[in-house]
Scaffold this motif. Sequence first.
Motif, mmCIF file in Angstrom:
data_model
loop_
_atom_site.group_PDB
_atom_site.id
_atom_site.type_symbol
_atom_site.label_atom_id
_atom_site.label_comp_id
_atom_site.label_asym_id
_atom_site.label_seq_id
_atom_site.Cartn_x
_atom_site.Cartn_y
_atom_site.Cartn_z
ATOM 1 N N ALA A 1 0.832 -1.207 0.000
ATOM 2 C CA ALA A 1 0.000 0.000 0.000
ATOM 3 C C ALA A 1 0.870 1.261 0.000
ATOM 4 N N ILE A 2 1.924 1.242 0.816
ATOM 5 C CA ILE A 2 2.787 2.433 0.903
ATOM 6 C C ILE A 2 3.535 2.644 -0.414
ATOM 7 N N VAL A 3 4.025 1.548 -0.991
ATOM 8 C CA VAL A 3 4.720 1.656 -2.271
ATOM 9 C C VAL A 3 3.768 2.246 -3.319
ATOM 10 N N GLN A 4 2.508 1.819 -3.240
ATOM 11 C CA GLN A 4 1.513 2.339 -4.180
ATOM 12 C C GLN A 4 1.324 3.847 -4.011
ATOM 13 N N GLN A 5 1.295 4.292 -2.732
ATOM 14 C CA GLN A 5 1.211 5.745 -2.464
ATOM 15 C C GLN A 5 2.374 6.483 -3.091
ATOM 16 N N MET A 6 3.569 5.921 -2.876
ATOM 17 C CA MET A 6 4.762 6.551 -3.445
ATOM 18 C C MET A 6 4.640 6.658 -4.959
ATOM 19 N N ARG A 7 4.202 5.568 -5.551
ATOM 20 C CA ARG A 7 4.123 5.530 -7.004
ATOM 21 C C ARG A 7 3.148 6.598 -7.520
ATOM 22 N N THR A 8 2.019 6.733 -6.824
ATOM 23 C CA THR A 8 1.043 7.748 -7.220
ATOM 24 C C THR A 8 1.659 9.142 -7.135
ATOM 25 N N LEU A 9 2.335 9.414 -6.006
ATOM 26 C CA LEU A 9 2.971 10.726 -5.844
ATOM 27 C C LEU A 9 4.030 10.952 -6.924
ATOM 28 N N TYR A 10 4.759 9.889 -7.222
ATOM 29 C CA TYR A 10 5.788 9.993 -8.269
ATOM 30 C C TYR A 10 5.145 10.317 -9.614
ATOM 31 N N GLU A 11 4.069 9.613 -9.908
ATOM 32 C CA GLU A 11 3.409 9.846 -11.192
ATOM 33 C C GLU A 11 2.775 11.230 -11.264
ATOM 34 N N ASN A 12 2.477 11.792 -10.072
ATOM 35 C CA ASN A 12 1.948 13.159 -10.054
ATOM 36 C C ASN A 12 3.049 14.215 -10.049
ATOM 37 N N GLY A 13 4.261 13.782 -10.269
ATOM 38 C CA GLY A 13 5.320 14.773 -10.476
ATOM 39 C C GLY A 13 6.382 14.856 -9.399
ATOM 40 N N ASN A 14 6.254 14.081 -8.326
ATOM 41 C CA ASN A 14 7.296 14.118 -7.298
ATOM 42 C C ASN A 14 8.388 13.102 -7.644
ATOM 43 N N GLU A 15 9.363 13.589 -8.376
ATOM 44 C CA GLU A 15 10.337 12.646 -8.945
ATOM 45 C C GLU A 15 11.203 11.955 -7.901
ATOM 46 N N TYR A 16 11.298 12.582 -6.700
ATOM 47 C CA TYR A 16 12.155 11.969 -5.683
ATOM 48 C C TYR A 16 11.501 10.753 -5.043
ATOM 49 N N LEU A 17 10.218 10.584 -5.231
ATOM 50 C CA LEU A 17 9.527 9.476 -4.565
ATOM 51 C C LEU A 17 9.384 8.257 -5.472
ATOM 52 N N ARG A 18 10.187 8.203 -6.478
ATOM 53 C CA ARG A 18 10.134 7.053 -7.376
ATOM 54 C C ARG A 18 10.539 5.776 -6.645
#
Length: 642
Positions: free
Chosen positions: A411-428
């Motif tokens: 679930a947490i990895v999924q959150q990170m991925r969503t944030l990454y896809e929304n433009g937060n490149e550091y959370l890849r």
Amino acid sequence: MRSRIQRVLSSTATIRRIRRLPPLQSPPWRSLAATVSNSNLQRHLPQQPAWYSSSFMEEGSTSAIRKPKVLINDLESSMNKLLATEDPLSPEAWIESEELSSLLLQDKSIRSVVYSFQLLDRLLIDLPSPFGDWINTNLLNRMVGLWRVALWENDIPDYSVSQMLDRVLHYAQHHQLGNEKTLYLIVEAGVRSGKTTPEFAEDVLEKCITLWQAGNDPFYPTPPLFNIVTRAWMLAQRPETVTRIEAIVQRMVELMIPLNRESYLNMIQALAALGSTDAALRCEDILDRMAQAYQAGEITFSSLDGAFGGAFGMTITAWFKSGSPHAGRKAEELLRKMLDLHANHLHEKTDIIPAFNVAIQCQTMSGTISGAKKAQEIFNMMRERFTPDYISYLNLIQAWSIVGQPTRVEAIVQQMRTLYENGNEYLRPDSVIMTALISAHARSNSPNKVKDNREEAATRAYDLLQELKDAYKNGDESLKPNVVCYNSVMNGLARMKDPHRVSQLLREMFQDYEAGNKSAKPDVRSFNILLKAWSLTSDPHKGERAEQILKSMIDLSEAGKLDVAPNVISYTTLLTCYGSSNRPQKAEEVFNEMERLHAAGKLGAPTKQTLQLLKRAWLTSKDKNKRTRAKAVEREIALRFG
DNA sequence: CTAGGGTTAG
């Protein structure tokens, strides 16, 4: 105030033109070439300086840039002429010197460092200058500053750190040149380049104090000088580091030099490195004193300094490194205190986030579900006011991973991925995050404990690894599977008691490594996991299998193919293989071999766990004398480990 | 060059 020479010089068009050139990033010849190529400028040159030799003028501008040697030679010849002058310098020579020294100071080459000091030495012979006191401490400090930069990557013959110290002390004694900053620059140069010992740094500090106490006011030792000596000790990482730092602080107190923010932070950081409960408590003590000093107005923070975050964060780190069971609770307390004390001065990036991150990490130390829940609480609290970064997510993931909760991690990895896809490149989510997810699966336990889910979990871990491998094959470097990742998956396979699949994956890993993935180089842990896989099976010959593996580890490392010489864990696992298959004598033989290797300095000492497993080998065996043997081992444990 | 990251022996 302008010196006489400056007035004289600025009256000539030449110097005005030279001064107006952009500051030199490039070596001086480049700018000079530009100067020369500017015909407009040449008209304003009433007379060419000596170092504008005719040969250089004839070269033309472009070739002068490509052949810097020409100018260096010209500089050199005019330098040499100046240096060789035995008569007192003429006013023209003084003017030329000033020009030369300003050129040298703008160039960052070793050569100009050496030249500038040679020039200074020559000028000092003839002091006082007919043009006022432009040769002053400020000039010297700029020269030492240049030397410090040049020293960073080079050794400069005749200008080592200690030679520079001698030189500067000589200037101080005979020419009233230099101040505390000069000494600071020398120590800093030596410390940061790793070219001096902390003893040397301390020695310079004492020399500075002596000069000051002798009435030489410019040598008043400021806190940064003490702090750089402290850093020297920290970088040396010696056993006496903390004692020495305490002595330095004591010295500051004696001399009534105020401690600044860095003095406190250094002390805390040095203590944190000790990694003991006692050290962590002392960090708290210093933190309190720092807070008192702050409230008393003794230390102030500019808004950029970000108040206390660093000190609190490092104190929490001290608790983390202490391994104390109270680390989690302490971290929470300190976080709360930090937020209370400095609600208005908290700076996200530099201070707060790391403090939260370490606090999250402290919660993982208990390895319990309730610890993971605490970690989640802190993370949630953090997210209300601040922005968690990559490490925040990683530490939270780690908290759930360590207790084998892959669903939470997913679930947490999924959150990170969503944030990454929304433009937060550091959370890849990269291979590190994915490795934590993989090991969460590999460690997972069946939620209801009725049905063994190990096979399912290990399979999921294995599939995830295949996904990483595919992504890497398709050119995604950030998902390159490394040794840690392979080891995690193998660990999952080992848990399902399948040594064949472990050894198959080990081979795959080796192939990946041979094919060019250098980060997938199998290590001792990889082989230890294979040994562990065998130890978990009920194969009656697992001892022999393990022994074979150990032999190949020795062969591989002796042949220089892999760095996998067996360690205490490898031998202990071998011992367990015999021990858990009713072969206690063989287990004891392994133990004796370990003792022998240890005595020969080829292996670490057997641990308490080694002996406990040997004891268990006897107890679980069908040997007639098993109780007596176990008792004997028990006595040995008491003898060695109290 | 100011902290903080992933794998290990049931």
